[in-house]
Design an enzyme around this catalytic site. Sequence first.
Site, PDB file in Angstrom:
ATOM      1  N   CYS A 145     -35.254  -6.555  -7.792  1.00 23.95           N
ATOM      2  CA  CYS A 145     -34.806  -5.351  -9.123  1.00 23.95           C
ATOM      3  C   CYS A 145     -33.428  -5.213  -9.027  1.00 23.95           C
ATOM      4  CB  CYS A 145     -35.638  -4.074  -8.731  1.00 23.95           C
ATOM      5  SG  CYS A 145     -37.064  -4.090  -8.930  1.00 23.95           S
ATOM      6  N   GLU A 154     -49.154  -2.410  -9.536  1.00 28.23           N
ATOM      7  CA  GLU A 154     -49.830  -3.132  -8.263  1.00 28.23           C
ATOM      8  C   GLU A 154     -51.133  -4.121  -8.861  1.00 28.23           C
ATOM      9  OE1 GLU A 154     -50.061  -0.800  -4.553  1.00 28.23           O
ATOM     10  OE2 GLU A 154     -47.790  -0.697  -4.475  1.00 28.23           O
ATOM     11  N   ASN A 159     -44.366   1.457 -10.886  1.00 28.35           N
ATOM     12  CA  ASN A 159     -44.763   0.355 -10.085  1.00 28.35           C
ATOM     13  C   ASN A 159     -46.206   0.040 -10.677  1.00 28.35           C
ATOM     14  OD1 ASN A 159     -45.153   2.366  -8.402  1.00 28.35           O
ATOM     15  ND2 ASN A 159     -45.449   1.273  -6.568  1.00 28.35           N
ATOM     16  N   GLU A 167     -38.416  -0.526 -11.480  1.00 22.08           N
ATOM     17  CA  GLU A 167     -37.472  -0.811 -12.250  1.00 22.08           C
ATOM     18  C   GLU A 167     -37.696  -2.197 -12.949  1.00 22.08           C
ATOM     19  OE1 GLU A 167     -37.972  -0.505  -8.917  1.00 22.08           O
ATOM     20  OE2 GLU A 167     -35.973  -0.112  -7.978  1.00 22.08           O
ATOM     21  N   CYS A 187     -42.469  -4.071  -9.628  1.00 17.65           N
ATOM     22  CA  CYS A 187     -41.778  -2.653  -9.172  1.00 17.65           C
ATOM     23  C   CYS A 187     -41.485  -1.971 -10.490  1.00 17.65           C
ATOM     24  CB  CYS A 187     -40.580  -3.144  -8.623  1.00 17.65           C
ATOM     25  SG  CYS A 187     -40.458  -3.625  -6.748  1.00 17.65           S
ATOM     26  N   CYS A 190     -35.110  -2.731  -4.690  1.00 15.99           N
ATOM     27  CA  CYS A 190     -35.077  -3.759  -3.812  1.00 15.99           C
ATOM     28  C   CYS A 190     -34.382  -4.971  -4.304  1.00 15.99           C
ATOM     29  CB  CYS A 190     -36.696  -4.207  -4.037  1.00 15.99           C
ATOM     30  SG  CYS A 190     -37.200  -5.350  -5.405  1.00 15.99           S
TER      31      CYS A 190
END
Length: 141
Positions: A97, A49, A47, A60, A58, A94
């Site tokens: 993803c 940010e 990930n 993935e 993310c 999520c």
Amino acid sequence: MSLSDKQEADLIAAAQAAAEHAYAPYSDYPVGAALLFEDGAVITGCNVENASYGLALCAETVAVAKALGEGRRGGLAAVAVVGLKADAEPITPCGRCRQVLNEVAALGGTDPLVLCVSKDDVRRVSLSELLPHAFGPGHLG
Ligand code: THU
């Protein structure tokens, strides 16, 4: 699709190593993902940010962007997702993803095994279980 114990352990180790590179200073929730392709290639992501919080990517999604960006179009056999701070309950991809993973899966007509990993547990599910009735490239004709 099922993996041998060694394939599974190797894929989880790759996701764990990727999580070590996570740039997650805001959530302090490092995540790593590893994509295994039918030819044996493994592509990882973590990930990433941003000071503008909503722009976080993310693990993935980063892995899928790398895979598509390297010319992969399908052949996705399995995915491991590791949350370094996931203790008992395994992390699961999520919603966004799941959709992003579905793009690569659908291009090759595979239903990848997803290994959702915490410190204490590995949950094994297929992508179609995580995202039933998925919208994909086939819908666009
Ligand atoms: N995160 C992932 O990388 N993958 C997921 O499937 C769930 C959430 C990241 C996004 C954010 O950087 C941090 O975990 C906390 O939500």
